[in-house]
Scaffold this motif. Sequence first.
Motif, PDB file in Angstrom:
ATOM      1  N   GLY A  40       0.931  -1.145  -0.090  1.00  0.00           N
ATOM      2  CA  GLY A  40      -0.013  -0.021  -0.066  1.00  0.00           C
ATOM      3  C   GLY A  40       0.856   1.302  -0.033  1.00  0.00           C
ATOM      4  N   PRO A  41       0.237   2.373  -0.243  1.00  0.00           N
ATOM      5  CA  PRO A  41       1.268   3.426  -0.261  1.00  0.00           C
ATOM      6  C   PRO A  41       1.494   3.933   1.159  1.00  0.00           C
ATOM      7  CG  PRO A  41      -1.178   4.100  -0.476  1.00  0.00           C
ATOM      8  CD  PRO A  41      -1.068   2.573  -0.562  1.00  0.00           C
ATOM      9  N   ASN A  42       2.729   5.001   0.901  1.00  0.00           N
ATOM     10  CA  ASN A  42       3.160   5.484   2.338  1.00  0.00           C
ATOM     11  C   ASN A  42       2.088   6.580   3.071  1.00  0.00           C
ATOM     12  OD1 ASN A  42       4.609   6.910   4.220  1.00  0.00           O
ATOM     13  ND2 ASN A  42       6.222   7.594   2.742  1.00  0.00           N
ATOM     14  N   LEU A  43       1.874   6.138   4.046  1.00  0.00           N
ATOM     15  CA  LEU A  43       0.692   6.974   4.828  1.00  0.00           C
ATOM     16  C   LEU A  43       1.256   8.203   5.712  1.00  0.00           C
ATOM     17  CD1 LEU A  43      -1.438   4.013   6.371  1.00  0.00           C
ATOM     18  CD2 LEU A  43      -1.596   5.220   3.969  1.00  0.00           C
ATOM     19  N   TYR A  44       2.568   8.514   5.230  1.00  0.00           N
ATOM     20  CA  TYR A  44       2.857   9.884   5.997  1.00  0.00           C
ATOM     21  C   TYR A  44       2.552  10.965   5.323  1.00  0.00           C
ATOM     22  CZ  TYR A  44       6.085  13.510   7.403  1.00  0.00           C
ATOM     23  OH  TYR A  44       6.714  14.537   8.001  1.00  0.00           O
ATOM     24  N   GLY A  45       1.765  11.862   6.299  1.00  0.00           N
ATOM     25  CA  GLY A  45       1.145  13.108   5.849  1.00  0.00           C
ATOM     26  C   GLY A  45      -0.233  12.897   5.275  1.00  0.00           C
ATOM     27  N   ILE A  46      -1.054  11.732   5.506  1.00  0.00           N
ATOM     28  CA  ILE A  46      -2.186  11.604   4.801  1.00  0.00           C
ATOM     29  C   ILE A  46      -3.389  12.387   5.280  1.00  0.00           C
ATOM     30  CG2 ILE A  46      -2.940   9.578   6.671  1.00  0.00           C
ATOM     31  CD1 ILE A  46      -3.931   8.081   4.147  1.00  0.00           C
ATOM     32  N   ALA A  47      -3.208  12.931   6.564  1.00  0.00           N
ATOM     33  CA  ALA A  47      -4.444  13.782   7.016  1.00  0.00           C
ATOM     34  C   ALA A  47      -4.318  14.993   6.361  1.00  0.00           C
ATOM     35  CB  ALA A  47      -4.245  14.054   8.483  1.00  0.00           C
ATOM     36  N   GLY A  48      -5.141  15.343   5.476  1.00  0.00           N
ATOM     37  CA  GLY A  48      -5.223  16.438   4.529  1.00  0.00           C
ATOM     38  C   GLY A  48      -4.972  16.368   3.264  1.00  0.00           C
ATOM     39  N   ARG A  49      -4.060  15.314   3.107  1.00  0.00           N
ATOM     40  CA  ARG A  49      -3.287  15.038   1.641  1.00  0.00           C
ATOM     41  C   ARG A  49      -4.541  14.819   0.553  1.00  0.00           C
ATOM     42  NH1 ARG A  49       0.701  10.452   2.053  1.00  0.00           N
ATOM     43  NH2 ARG A  49      -1.018   9.218   1.644  1.00  0.00           N
ATOM     44  N   THR A  50      -4.094  15.275  -0.533  1.00  0.00           N
ATOM     45  CA  THR A  50      -5.109  14.680  -1.670  1.00  0.00           C
ATOM     46  C   THR A  50      -5.046  13.413  -1.753  1.00  0.00           C
ATOM     47  OG1 THR A  50      -4.650  17.077  -3.017  1.00  0.00           O
ATOM     48  CG2 THR A  50      -5.536  14.953  -4.167  1.00  0.00           C
ATOM     49  N   ILE A  51      -6.165  12.703  -2.046  1.00  0.00           N
ATOM     50  CA  ILE A  51      -6.405  11.115  -2.035  1.00  0.00           C
ATOM     51  C   ILE A  51      -5.668  10.780  -3.538  1.00  0.00           C
ATOM     52  CG2 ILE A  51      -8.171   9.443  -2.822  1.00  0.00           C
ATOM     53  CD1 ILE A  51      -9.979  10.894  -0.892  1.00  0.00           C
ATOM     54  N   GLY A  52      -4.844   9.408  -3.506  1.00  0.00           N
ATOM     55  CA  GLY A  52      -4.270   9.003  -4.584  1.00  0.00           C
ATOM     56  C   GLY A  52      -3.186  10.105  -4.996  1.00  0.00           C
ATOM     57  N   SER A  53      -2.399  10.445  -4.166  1.00  0.00           N
ATOM     58  CA  SER A  53      -1.333  11.503  -4.579  1.00  0.00           C
ATOM     59  C   SER A  53       0.159  11.078  -4.164  1.00  0.00           C
ATOM     60  CB  SER A  53      -1.549  12.947  -3.944  1.00  0.00           C
ATOM     61  OG  SER A  53      -1.533  13.028  -2.578  1.00  0.00           O
ATOM     62  N   VAL A  54       0.449   9.742  -3.644  1.00  0.00           N
ATOM     63  CA  VAL A  54       1.634   9.448  -3.426  1.00  0.00           C
ATOM     64  C   VAL A  54       2.468   9.136  -4.692  1.00  0.00           C
ATOM     65  CG1 VAL A  54       3.244   7.827  -2.211  1.00  0.00           C
ATOM     66  CG2 VAL A  54       0.993   8.460  -1.085  1.00  0.00           C
ATOM     67  N   GLU A  55       3.497   9.964  -5.027  1.00  0.00           N
ATOM     68  CA  GLU A  55       4.329   9.548  -5.997  1.00  0.00           C
ATOM     69  C   GLU A  55       4.854   8.209  -6.301  1.00  0.00           C
ATOM     70  OE1 GLU A  55       5.335  11.686  -9.584  1.00  0.00           O
ATOM     71  OE2 GLU A  55       4.360  12.679  -7.774  1.00  0.00           O
ATOM     72  N   GLY A  56       4.573   7.995  -7.347  1.00  0.00           N
ATOM     73  CA  GLY A  56       4.930   6.464  -7.596  1.00  0.00           C
ATOM     74  C   GLY A  56       4.347   5.317  -7.551  1.00  0.00           C
ATOM     75  N   PHE A  57       3.185   5.446  -6.701  1.00  0.00           N
ATOM     76  CA  PHE A  57       2.161   4.353  -6.251  1.00  0.00           C
ATOM     77  C   PHE A  57       1.162   4.349  -7.307  1.00  0.00           C
ATOM     78  CE2 PHE A  57      -1.260   2.217  -4.226  1.00  0.00           C
ATOM     79  CZ  PHE A  57      -0.586   1.318  -3.737  1.00  0.00           C
ATOM     80  N   ARG A  58       1.025   3.040  -7.715  1.00  0.00           N
ATOM     81  CA  ARG A  58      -0.091   2.852  -8.644  1.00  0.00           C
ATOM     82  C   ARG A  58      -1.522   2.703  -7.900  1.00  0.00           C
ATOM     83  NH1 ARG A  58       1.733  -0.565 -13.542  1.00  0.00           N
ATOM     84  NH2 ARG A  58      -0.799  -0.585 -13.613  1.00  0.00           N
ATOM     85  N   TYR A  59      -2.320   3.472  -8.048  1.00  0.00           N
ATOM     86  CA  TYR A  59      -3.658   3.506  -7.491  1.00  0.00           C
ATOM     87  C   TYR A  59      -4.589   2.834  -8.376  1.00  0.00           C
ATOM     88  CZ  TYR A  59      -1.946   6.732  -3.808  1.00  0.00           C
ATOM     89  OH  TYR A  59      -1.343   7.283  -2.756  1.00  0.00           O
ATOM     90  N   SER A  60      -5.826   2.642  -7.649  1.00  0.00           N
ATOM     91  CA  SER A  60      -6.970   2.002  -8.498  1.00  0.00           C
ATOM     92  C   SER A  60      -7.414   3.240  -9.407  1.00  0.00           C
ATOM     93  CB  SER A  60      -8.021   1.659  -7.635  1.00  0.00           C
ATOM     94  OG  SER A  60      -8.607   2.600  -6.961  1.00  0.00           O
ATOM     95  N   ASP A  61      -8.326   3.232 -10.660  1.00  0.00           N
ATOM     96  CA  ASP A  61      -8.669   4.249 -11.376  1.00  0.00           C
ATOM     97  C   ASP A  61      -9.641   5.210 -10.375  1.00  0.00           C
ATOM     98  OD1 ASP A  61      -7.358   3.211 -13.539  1.00  0.00           O
ATOM     99  OD2 ASP A  61      -9.067   2.116 -14.382  1.00  0.00           O
ATOM    100  N   SER A  62     -10.286   4.371  -9.450  1.00  0.00           N
ATOM    101  CA  SER A  62     -11.093   5.151  -8.583  1.00  0.00           C
ATOM    102  C   SER A  62     -10.638   6.127  -7.669  1.00  0.00           C
ATOM    103  CB  SER A  62     -12.231   4.164  -7.813  1.00  0.00           C
ATOM    104  OG  SER A  62     -13.022   3.310  -8.662  1.00  0.00           O
ATOM    105  N   LEU A  63      -9.484   5.718  -7.158  1.00  0.00           N
ATOM    106  CA  LEU A  63      -8.850   6.468  -6.204  1.00  0.00           C
ATOM    107  C   LEU A  63      -8.205   7.586  -7.068  1.00  0.00           C
ATOM    108  CD1 LEU A  63      -7.341   4.211  -3.547  1.00  0.00           C
ATOM    109  CD2 LEU A  63      -9.200   6.131  -3.240  1.00  0.00           C
ATOM    110  N   THR A  64      -7.649   7.266  -8.239  1.00  0.00           N
ATOM    111  CA  THR A  64      -6.992   8.305  -9.195  1.00  0.00           C
ATOM    112  C   THR A  64      -7.817   9.542  -9.459  1.00  0.00           C
ATOM    113  OG1 THR A  64      -5.312   6.668 -10.114  1.00  0.00           O
ATOM    114  CG2 THR A  64      -5.774   8.685 -11.353  1.00  0.00           C
ATOM    115  N   ALA A  65      -9.194   8.965  -9.677  1.00  0.00           N
ATOM    116  CA  ALA A  65     -10.151   9.774 -10.271  1.00  0.00           C
ATOM    117  C   ALA A  65     -10.316  10.778  -8.814  1.00  0.00           C
ATOM    118  CB  ALA A  65     -11.353   9.377 -10.443  1.00  0.00           C
ATOM    119  N   LEU A  66     -10.461  10.462  -7.793  1.00  0.00           N
ATOM    120  CA  LEU A  66     -10.615  11.477  -6.455  1.00  0.00           C
ATOM    121  C   LEU A  66      -9.368  12.259  -6.449  1.00  0.00           C
ATOM    122  CD1 LEU A  66     -12.263   9.105  -4.011  1.00  0.00           C
ATOM    123  CD2 LEU A  66     -13.424  10.820  -5.153  1.00  0.00           C
ATOM    124  N   GLY A  67      -8.235  11.652  -6.727  1.00  0.00           N
ATOM    125  CA  GLY A  67      -7.067  12.544  -6.575  1.00  0.00           C
ATOM    126  C   GLY A  67      -7.256  13.622  -7.679  1.00  0.00           C
TER     127      GLY A  67
END
Length: 147
Positions: free
Chosen positions: A62-89
């Motif tokens: 899973g993606p690194n959870l550092y700074g997750i609070a308030g961060r844009t969903i699906g925004s950890v550089e280099g992590f391959r998110y699902s299309d749904s999380l990418t859409a929210l990002g």
Amino acid sequence: MKKFNIAAAFAVLAAPAFADGHVSSQGDAAAGEEQFNRQCVACHVVADASGEVLAGRNAKTGPNLYGIAGRTIGSVEGFRYSDSLTALGEAETPWTEEAFVGYVQDPTGWLRETLDDRRARGKMAYQVREEAQAYDLYAYLSTFAEE
């Protein structure tokens, strides 16, 4: 009366800073740390920008959870998110306490409801069973804020 008006003005002006969802309003960070070490370390890590692991065992499923609070969903550089999380990002949707709690309790259900798309799916199969535990996890993870 003048002091009351000044105090009220400060309260109104400060409210947005405390209402942005970055800090847990219901969770217990200490209990969240216990839950993270039981439920999340198999897939997630909390590592700062220098790469220092602050929590977890350097898992990369899973993606690194550092700074997750308030961060844009699906925004950890280099992590391959699902299309749904990418859409929210792409819509710049932030990880608020409410979003985090809903997602970790039912990732696919939360995505389908949030995106109003019955085909929406996430990659996370694990579900946090108890709502209180989800709030505790958010409280713990919100202690690792990006500066």
